[in-house]
Design an enzyme around this catalytic site. Structure first.
Site, PDB file in Angstrom:
ATOM      1  N   CYS A 149     -43.704 -99.709  45.499  1.00 24.06           N
ATOM      2  CA  CYS A 149     -43.793-100.373  44.194  1.00 24.06           C
ATOM      3  C   CYS A 149     -44.812 -99.647  43.302  1.00 24.06           C
ATOM      4  O   CYS A 149     -44.666 -98.453  43.055  1.00 24.06           O
ATOM      5  CB  CYS A 149     -44.136-101.844  44.412  1.00 24.06           C
ATOM      6  N   ASP A 303     -32.941-105.896  43.495  1.00 22.48           N
ATOM      7  CA  ASP A 303     -34.355-106.006  43.140  1.00 22.48           C
ATOM      8  C   ASP A 303     -34.470-106.619  41.743  1.00 22.48           C
ATOM      9  O   ASP A 303     -34.025-106.024  40.764  1.00 22.48           O
ATOM     10  CB  ASP A 303     -34.977-104.595  43.168  1.00 22.48           C
ATOM     11  N   HIS A 332     -36.566-106.674  46.442  1.00 24.01           N
ATOM     12  CA  HIS A 332     -37.814-105.922  46.307  1.00 24.01           C
ATOM     13  C   HIS A 332     -38.644-105.965  47.595  1.00 24.01           C
ATOM     14  O   HIS A 332     -39.258-104.966  47.968  1.00 24.01           O
ATOM     15  CB  HIS A 332     -38.621-106.517  45.145  1.00 24.01           C
TER      16      HIS A 332
END
Lengths: 358, 149
Positions: A149, A303, A332
Site C-alpha cells: 500500500c 480493492d 485490499h
C-alpha cells in the site's frame, strides 16, 4: 394449546439451549483470548530502532537462503502484523520458509512529539538507515524491496532516489500512484471546505479513529455486512477465528503524523505530484523514470481502498525493462492475508523474487 | 415439528442478513457517491470545522472540571500513553544495540577461533528449475484463476 408436558419439554429445551450458549461462549472467550495474543509470532529480532520505527529481522528457517535480503516496507497507516497475522497465516513466515532472508520495517505509532515528521524523515532518513543496517547484518550490498500500500509508495520513492545497485528488485502491492482514481478522497482533497491545516493545527497527529472513519467512508456498510456474515457462520470455528483476527487488526488503526498527513493530502492526493514526478524528498525530485530495477506490481481486483484506476498505469511511469503488473482476485487486505493470499499473492511473489534475489 | 417451526422463524433473519451482505456494495457505493458530491462536501466541511472547534472547547472545559475533581483527563491519559511509548522506544533502541553487540562478538569470536563453525546461513540458494514455472502462476486457487495483464 400445548399441555403441561409440552411446557416442561419446552422449558427443558430452553434451559438446554441457554446452557449450551453459555458454555460455548465461555470456551469462545478463551479461544479469542488466545487468538489475541498470537499475532506477530514469527521469530524475529529488532536490529534497528529510531523513534517509533523498528526494523525486524526474521530468523531464517532454511540453511541455505537466497543471496539478496528481502526488506518489506509497511504502510504508514496500518499495523505491521497484517503480514504476520498468525502462525500459518503470515506472509513473512511464508517467505522465510521459502528460503528468503526477510526483514520488515514497521513505522510504529507516532506520538504527539512526532507531529512534525514528514516524508523526508521516513523516506530520506529512516528508510536508508534501515537498508544500511540490513546491508551490515546480511553482508550483502543490495536488497529487494517489497512495499504494501503506502509502503509501496515509500519504496518507489526510495528506489527512485537510491544509489544504483543498492536496490536489486522492487515489488509493490496495491500501491496508489494516480489519485484521480481515488474519487472520494480526491473530491475531499479538492474541496475548499476541507482545511487540512486547521485539522493538523488542532489535533497534531490525525487520530487512528479518524483514519479508520476515512477508510470506512469508502464502504460505509461493509463492517455491518461483515458482522452479519459472522452471524451466518457463527458455528464455523475457522470462520469466526479468521473474522476475529481481521477485525482485531482493522480496529487497531494507527494515527498519522500531522505534517506527513498534510504532505500526502496536498501533494500526493490533491496535486497528484507522485504521478507527475514532482514529489520532493530532502530537496531531491522523485523521478519514477529513474527506477530501472526489476519491478512487479500486484493489484487486487476488488480493492475499494486503492481501486484499479488508482494503481493501474504504474508500469508506464517507471524506467525498468523487466516490469510486470498482475491483478489478482481479492480485496485490499485479503490480497496479502488470509486463505486466498496463500494461493495467490504469496507464491506469485516468492516465485518472482526467487529469480531476482540470487 | 417444532424444530421446523423454529427453523422457519430463524430463516427470515438469515435471509435478511444474506440480502444485506449481497446488496451492501451497491448501498455503500450509493453513499460514497453522496459523500463525493460537492454539496455534501461543502456542508460536511462546515460541520467538520464546527465540530473541531466544539471538540476543542469541550475538551478544555471537561479537562478543567476533571482537574478540579483531581481526576485525569483524556489528555493526561494520552500523556501517559506517550510516556509509555517513549519507554518502548528506549527498549527498542537497547534491543537493537544488544543485537548489534551480539553480532560483533560472534564475528570477533569467529575471527579469533576460526575452527568454530560460522553461525551465518549460506546465501547461495537458487530457484529450483521445476519450481519456477509452477510458482510463477501460483498454486491454483480453489475458486478459479487470476487475472493477468
Amino acid at each position: 394449546m400445548p399441555g403441561t408436558d409440552g411446557y416442561s419439554k419446552q422449558e427443558a429445551r430452553i434451559r438446554e439451549a441457554i446452557e449450551r450458549v453459555v458454555s460455548r461462549n465461555i470456551a469462545g472467550l478463551k479461544t479469542l483470548e488466545d487468538i489475541a495474543m498470537d499475532f506477530g509470532a514469527t521469530p524475529k529480532e529488532v536490529i534497528y530502532s529510531r523513534a517509533t520505527t523498528r526494523l525486524y529481522h526474521y530468523t531464517p528457517t532454511c540453511e541455505e537462503v537466497y543471496r539478496v535480503p528481502v526488506v518489506v516496507v509497511m504502510s504508514l497507516v496500518s499495523r505491521y502484523y497484517i503480514l504476520d497475522l498468525a502462525p500459518g497465516q503470515s506472509l513473512v513466515e511464508y517467505l522465510t520458509n521459502q528460503g528468503f532472508d526477510v526483514y520488515l520495517i514497521d513505522w510504529g505509532i507516532p506520538r504527539a512529539e512526532h507531529r512534525h515528521l514528514t516524508l523526508d524523515h521516513y523516506v530520506g532518513e529512516v528508510l536508508p538507515e534501515c537498508l544500511e543496517r540490513v546491508q551490515e547484518e546480511s553482508g550483502e550490498p543490495d536488497v529487494a524491496l517489497v512495499g504494501y500500500c503506502l509502503g509501496g509508495v515509500l519504496s518507489m520513492m526510495h528506489a527512485a532516489l537510491a544509489q544504483p545497485d543498492q536496490v536489486k528488485a522492487l515489488a509493490c502491492f496495491t500501491t496508489p500512484v494516480d489519485t484521480n482514481g481515488m474519487r472520494l478522497y480526491k473530491a475531499w482533497a479538492e474541496s475548499e471546505n476541507f482545511d487540512i491545516d486547521a485539522l493538523v493545527d488542532k489535533l497534531g497527529n490525525i487520530p487512528g479513529q479518524m483514519m479508520d472513519a476515512v477508510l470506512q467512508a469508502l464502504r460505509p456498510l461493509q463492517k455491518t455486512a461483515n458482522r452479519m456474515g459472522l452471524l451466518n457462520h457463527v458455528e464455523d470455528d475457522q470462520f469466526v477465528e479468521a473474522h476475529y483476527r481481521f477485525e482485531r487488526w482493522a480496529s487497531d488503526q494507527i494515527p498519522m503524523a500531522g505534517e506527513t498527513a498534510k504532505q500526502l493530502f496536498k501533494d500526493f492526493l490533491r496535486d497528484n505530484k507522485f504521478l507527475k514526478n514532482q514529489m520532493e524528498i530532502k530537496g531531491q525530485r522523485v523521478d519514477l523514470t529513474s527506477i530501472k530495477v526489476p519491478f512487479l506490481h500486484i493489484a487486487a481486483q476488488h480493492d475499494h481502498i486503492v481501486p484499479a484506476a488508482a494503481s493501474r498505469g504504474v508500469l508506464g511511469l517507471i524506467g525498468s525493462e523487466d516490469k510486470e503488473e498482475v491483478v489478482l482476485k481479492g480485496g485490499h487486505v485479503s490480497l496479502v492475508a488470509g486463505g486466498n493470499a496463500v494461493y495467490r499473492l504469496w507464491p506469485k511473489l516468492a516465485a518472482w523474487l526467487s529469480k531476482r534475489c540470487t | 415439528m417444532s424444530d421446523d417451526r423454529s427453523e422457519r422463524l430463524l430463516e427470515p433473519m438469515r435471509m435478511w442478513r444474506e440480502w444485506y451482505q449481497k446488496s451492501e456494495k451497491q448501498w455503500s457505493e450509493m453513499l460514497t457517491d453522496i459523500m463525493a458530491d460537492e454539496k455534501f462536501g461543502k456542508s460536511f466541511g462546515h460541520l467538520f470545522q464546527e465540530w473541531l472547534h466544539a471538540q476543542h472547547m469541550i475538551s478544555e472545559l471537561i479537562g478543567q472540571q476533571l482537574a478540579t475533581l483531581n481526576m485525569p483527563s483524556r489528555a493526561d491519559m494520552l500523556d501517559v500513553r506517550d510516556r509509555l511509548g517513549e519507554v518502548d522506544d528506549g527498549l527498542g533502541q537497547l534491543t537493537a544495540e544488544i543485537a548489534q553487540l551480539r553480532r560483533m562478538l560472534t564475528t570477533k569470536s569467529v575471527v579469533e577461533a576460526p575452527a568454530q563453525p560460522r553461525p551465518a546461513v549460506k546465501r547461495t540458494r537458487k530457484p529450483a528449475k521445476s519450481e519456477a514455472p509452477q510458482s510463477e502462476t501460483g498454486q491454483s486457487a480453489p475458486d478459479g484463476g487470476d487475472v493477468k495483464h
